[in-house]
Scaffold this motif. Structure first.
Motif, PDB file in Angstrom:
ATOM      1  N   GLU A  73      41.809  31.123  26.291  1.00 56.07           N
ATOM      2  CA  GLU A  73      40.414  31.481  26.009  1.00 56.07           C
ATOM      3  C   GLU A  73      39.556  31.867  27.024  1.00 56.07           C
ATOM      4  OE1 GLU A  73      39.712  31.888  22.199  1.00 56.07           O
ATOM      5  OE2 GLU A  73      41.956  31.798  22.021  1.00 56.07           O
ATOM      6  N   ARG A  74      38.871  32.026  26.949  1.00 56.55           N
ATOM      7  CA  ARG A  74      37.635  32.430  27.722  1.00 56.55           C
ATOM      8  C   ARG A  74      37.242  31.224  28.431  1.00 56.55           C
ATOM      9  NH1 ARG A  74      32.141  33.601  29.016  1.00 56.55           N
ATOM     10  NH2 ARG A  74      31.582  35.619  30.107  1.00 56.55           N
ATOM     11  N   GLU A  75      36.568  30.354  27.598  1.00 54.94           N
ATOM     12  CA  GLU A  75      36.300  29.137  28.615  1.00 54.94           C
ATOM     13  C   GLU A  75      36.772  28.183  29.112  1.00 54.94           C
ATOM     14  OE1 GLU A  75      36.261  29.836  24.560  1.00 54.94           O
ATOM     15  OE2 GLU A  75      34.033  30.636  25.024  1.00 54.94           O
ATOM     16  N   TYR A  76      38.657  28.265  28.390  1.00 56.00           N
ATOM     17  CA  TYR A  76      39.206  28.079  29.961  1.00 56.00           C
ATOM     18  C   TYR A  76      39.469  28.530  30.887  1.00 56.00           C
ATOM     19  CZ  TYR A  76      44.119  26.503  30.949  1.00 56.00           C
ATOM     20  OH  TYR A  76      45.067  25.939  31.830  1.00 56.00           O
ATOM     21  N   TRP A  77      39.572  30.167  30.649  1.00 54.90           N
ATOM     22  CA  TRP A  77      39.511  30.646  31.677  1.00 54.90           C
ATOM     23  C   TRP A  77      38.847  30.361  33.434  1.00 54.90           C
ATOM     24  CZ3 TRP A  77      42.034  33.182  35.289  1.00 54.90           C
ATOM     25  CH2 TRP A  77      41.513  34.229  36.486  1.00 54.90           C
ATOM     26  N   LYS A  78      37.508  30.722  32.524  1.00 58.95           N
ATOM     27  CA  LYS A  78      35.806  30.071  32.882  1.00 58.95           C
ATOM     28  C   LYS A  78      35.997  29.498  34.093  1.00 58.95           C
ATOM     29  CE  LYS A  78      33.975  34.207  32.380  1.00 58.95           C
ATOM     30  NZ  LYS A  78      33.757  35.124  33.010  1.00 58.95           N
ATOM     31  N   GLU A  79      36.755  28.051  33.141  1.00 61.37           N
ATOM     32  CA  GLU A  79      36.972  26.626  33.871  1.00 61.37           C
ATOM     33  C   GLU A  79      36.503  26.758  35.581  1.00 61.37           C
ATOM     34  OE1 GLU A  79      39.181  23.588  32.276  1.00 61.37           O
ATOM     35  OE2 GLU A  79      38.217  24.549  30.392  1.00 61.37           O
ATOM     36  N   PHE A  84      45.306  28.922  36.533  1.00 62.39           N
ATOM     37  CA  PHE A  84      45.763  30.126  36.939  1.00 62.39           C
ATOM     38  C   PHE A  84      45.063  30.174  37.847  1.00 62.39           C
ATOM     39  CE2 PHE A  84      47.195  30.531  32.559  1.00 62.39           C
ATOM     40  CZ  PHE A  84      48.270  30.769  32.764  1.00 62.39           C
ATOM     41  N   ARG A  85      43.785  29.884  38.077  1.00 65.80           N
ATOM     42  CA  ARG A  85      42.937  30.439  39.377  1.00 65.80           C
ATOM     43  C   ARG A  85      43.564  29.512  40.824  1.00 65.80           C
ATOM     44  NH1 ARG A  85      38.072  33.071  38.881  1.00 65.80           N
ATOM     45  NH2 ARG A  85      37.630  33.214  36.018  1.00 65.80           N
ATOM     46  N   THR A  86      43.889  28.322  40.364  1.00 65.69           N
ATOM     47  CA  THR A  86      44.090  27.541  41.641  1.00 65.69           C
ATOM     48  C   THR A  86      45.477  27.207  41.745  1.00 65.69           C
ATOM     49  OG1 THR A  86      44.385  25.087  40.307  1.00 65.69           O
ATOM     50  CG2 THR A  86      42.482  25.340  40.356  1.00 65.69           C
ATOM     51  N   ASP A  87      46.814  27.454  41.293  1.00 67.31           N
ATOM     52  CA  ASP A  87      47.775  27.495  41.536  1.00 67.31           C
ATOM     53  C   ASP A  87      48.067  28.647  42.732  1.00 67.31           C
ATOM     54  OD1 ASP A  87      50.696  28.469  41.078  1.00 67.31           O
ATOM     55  OD2 ASP A  87      50.381  26.677  40.879  1.00 67.31           O
ATOM     56  N   SER A  88      48.756  27.983  43.926  1.00 63.05           N
ATOM     57  CA  SER A  88      49.366  28.999  45.180  1.00 63.05           C
ATOM     58  C   SER A  88      50.584  30.167  44.833  1.00 63.05           C
ATOM     59  CB  SER A  88      49.959  28.080  46.030  1.00 63.05           C
ATOM     60  OG  SER A  88      50.638  27.684  45.419  1.00 63.05           O
ATOM     61  N   LEU A  92      44.361  33.216  40.167  1.00 62.98           N
ATOM     62  CA  LEU A  92      43.904  34.813  40.284  1.00 62.98           C
ATOM     63  C   LEU A  92      42.521  34.757  40.036  1.00 62.98           C
ATOM     64  CD1 LEU A  92      45.691  34.317  36.775  1.00 62.98           C
ATOM     65  CD2 LEU A  92      46.151  35.776  38.564  1.00 62.98           C
ATOM     66  N   MET A  93      42.131  35.211  40.462  1.00 60.78           N
ATOM     67  CA  MET A  93      40.022  35.429  40.846  1.00 60.78           C
ATOM     68  C   MET A  93      40.029  36.008  39.314  1.00 60.78           C
ATOM     69  SD  MET A  93      39.274  34.952  44.800  1.00 60.78           S
ATOM     70  CE  MET A  93      38.201  35.993  44.574  1.00 60.78           C
ATOM     71  N   VAL A  94      39.907  37.336  39.113  1.00 63.09           N
ATOM     72  CA  VAL A  94      39.597  38.458  37.753  1.00 63.09           C
ATOM     73  C   VAL A  94      40.989  38.619  37.591  1.00 63.09           C
ATOM     74  CG1 VAL A  94      37.991  39.556  39.092  1.00 63.09           C
ATOM     75  CG2 VAL A  94      39.731  39.835  39.148  1.00 63.09           C
ATOM     76  N   ILE A  95      40.829  38.767  35.780  1.00 64.39           N
ATOM     77  CA  ILE A  95      42.066  39.462  34.395  1.00 64.39           C
ATOM     78  C   ILE A  95      41.581  41.179  34.568  1.00 64.39           C
ATOM     79  CG2 ILE A  95      43.200  37.155  34.051  1.00 64.39           C
ATOM     80  CD1 ILE A  95      41.065  36.904  31.586  1.00 64.39           C
ATOM     81  N   PRO A  96      42.608  42.083  33.629  1.00 65.52           N
ATOM     82  CA  PRO A  96      43.144  41.341  34.151  1.00 65.52           C
ATOM     83  C   PRO A  96      44.006  41.412  35.785  1.00 65.52           C
ATOM     84  CG  PRO A  96      42.939  44.179  33.533  1.00 65.52           C
ATOM     85  CD  PRO A  96      41.323  42.672  33.505  1.00 65.52           C
ATOM     86  N   THR A  97      45.053  41.539  36.017  1.00 63.82           N
ATOM     87  CA  THR A  97      45.810  41.194  37.506  1.00 63.82           C
ATOM     88  C   THR A  97      47.147  40.972  36.943  1.00 63.82           C
ATOM     89  OG1 THR A  97      44.027  39.461  38.287  1.00 63.82           O
ATOM     90  CG2 THR A  97      46.371  40.059  39.348  1.00 63.82           C
ATOM     91  N   ILE A  98      47.724  42.151  38.235  1.00 63.97           N
ATOM     92  CA  ILE A  98      49.153  41.935  37.640  1.00 63.97           C
ATOM     93  C   ILE A  98      49.725  42.219  39.478  1.00 63.97           C
ATOM     94  CG2 ILE A  98      51.466  43.926  37.798  1.00 63.97           C
ATOM     95  CD1 ILE A  98      49.218  45.742  35.812  1.00 63.97           C
ATOM     96  N   ILE A  99      51.065  40.999  38.887  1.00 60.88           N
ATOM     97  CA  ILE A  99      51.474  40.105  40.412  1.00 60.88           C
ATOM     98  C   ILE A  99      52.493  41.056  40.575  1.00 60.88           C
ATOM     99  CG2 ILE A  99      51.679  38.342  41.915  1.00 60.88           C
ATOM    100  CD1 ILE A  99      49.154  36.602  40.616  1.00 60.88           C
ATOM    101  N   GLN A 105      51.796  41.949  46.695  1.00 62.93           N
ATOM    102  CA  GLN A 105      51.365  43.183  46.094  1.00 62.93           C
ATOM    103  C   GLN A 105      50.750  42.603  45.079  1.00 62.93           C
ATOM    104  OE1 GLN A 105      54.579  43.551  47.046  1.00 62.93           O
ATOM    105  NE2 GLN A 105      55.461  45.624  47.752  1.00 62.93           N
ATOM    106  N   ARG A 106      49.361  43.230  44.557  1.00 62.05           N
ATOM    107  CA  ARG A 106      48.889  43.119  42.625  1.00 62.05           C
ATOM    108  C   ARG A 106      47.818  44.348  42.948  1.00 62.05           C
ATOM    109  NH1 ARG A 106      45.639  37.265  42.974  1.00 62.05           N
ATOM    110  NH2 ARG A 106      47.769  36.621  43.332  1.00 62.05           N
ATOM    111  N   LEU A 107      47.546  44.413  41.495  1.00 57.56           N
ATOM    112  CA  LEU A 107      46.150  45.209  41.177  1.00 57.56           C
ATOM    113  C   LEU A 107      45.390  43.834  39.614  1.00 57.56           C
ATOM    114  CD1 LEU A 107      48.459  47.969  40.102  1.00 57.56           C
ATOM    115  CD2 LEU A 107      46.955  47.386  41.893  1.00 57.56           C
ATOM    116  N   GLU A 108      44.476  44.280  40.310  1.00 59.03           N
ATOM    117  CA  GLU A 108      43.230  43.513  40.427  1.00 59.03           C
ATOM    118  C   GLU A 108      41.785  43.867  39.679  1.00 59.03           C
ATOM    119  OE1 GLU A 108      42.375  41.234  43.602  1.00 59.03           O
ATOM    120  OE2 GLU A 108      43.340  39.479  43.024  1.00 59.03           O
ATOM    121  N   GLY A 109      41.357  43.778  38.451  1.00 55.12           N
ATOM    122  CA  GLY A 109      40.304  44.306  37.602  1.00 55.12           C
ATOM    123  C   GLY A 109      40.618  46.124  37.160  1.00 55.12           C
ATOM    124  N   SER A 110      39.701  46.682  37.482  1.00 56.59           N
ATOM    125  CA  SER A 110      39.854  47.982  37.098  1.00 56.59           C
ATOM    126  C   SER A 110      41.394  48.353  37.498  1.00 56.59           C
ATOM    127  CB  SER A 110      38.748  48.476  37.543  1.00 56.59           C
ATOM    128  OG  SER A 110      38.242  48.460  38.833  1.00 56.59           O
TER     129      SER A 110
END
Length: 127
Positions: A73-79, A84-88, A92-99, A105-110
């Motif tokens: 959920e949005r609230e969980y993601w925003k914490e 998903f944000r803190t794991d090495s 993740l900084m934004v979603i969507p992200t493809i890793i 290599q990764r694609l982030e956001g737009s």
């Protein structure tokens, strides 16, 4: 060709990554916001990217595993402490992200909406 899987939450993500065969096909993860009752993600950028990514996957002629990961959920993601944000492995900084798993290599956001960038992400693996 392309194997598509769906997992939900950080625990399922960790469990799945522990079972990846290092000699198997490449694995890519697409991190997206969870779906609401109407079937759409709460994340508008994810909603925009998903049909482009899905169409691209139907045209792909490679042996890859593509995993849709519901980050919650949005609230969980925003914490700030969202794993998903803190794991090495994800950071993740934004979603969507493809890793690309075990790669840089990764694609982030737009970037996830860009077919040329998607193509480059998959082409980098030609050995």
């Amino acid at each position: 060709m392309v194997t598509i899987l769906k997992i939900k939450g950080f625990e399922e993500f960790v469990s799945f990554t522990d079972s990846i065969d290092p000699n198997g096909p490449i694995v890519l993860f697409y991190f997206t916001g969870s779906k609401m009752e109407n079937g759409k993600s709460w994340c508008p950028d994810c909603e925009e990217a998903e049909p482009i990514v899905k169409t691209f996957l139907t045209e792909l002629k490679k042996n890859v595993t593509f995993v849709f990961v519901d980050v919650g959920e949005r609230e969980y993601w925003k914490e700030k402490t969202c794993p998903f944000r803190t794991d090495s492995r994800t950071r993740l900084m934004v979603i969507p992200t493809i890793i690309k798993w075990k790669g840089v290599q990764r694609l982030e956001g737009s970037q996830c909406n860009n077919r040329d960038l998607l193509q480059m992400l998959f082409e980098d693996d030609d050995d």
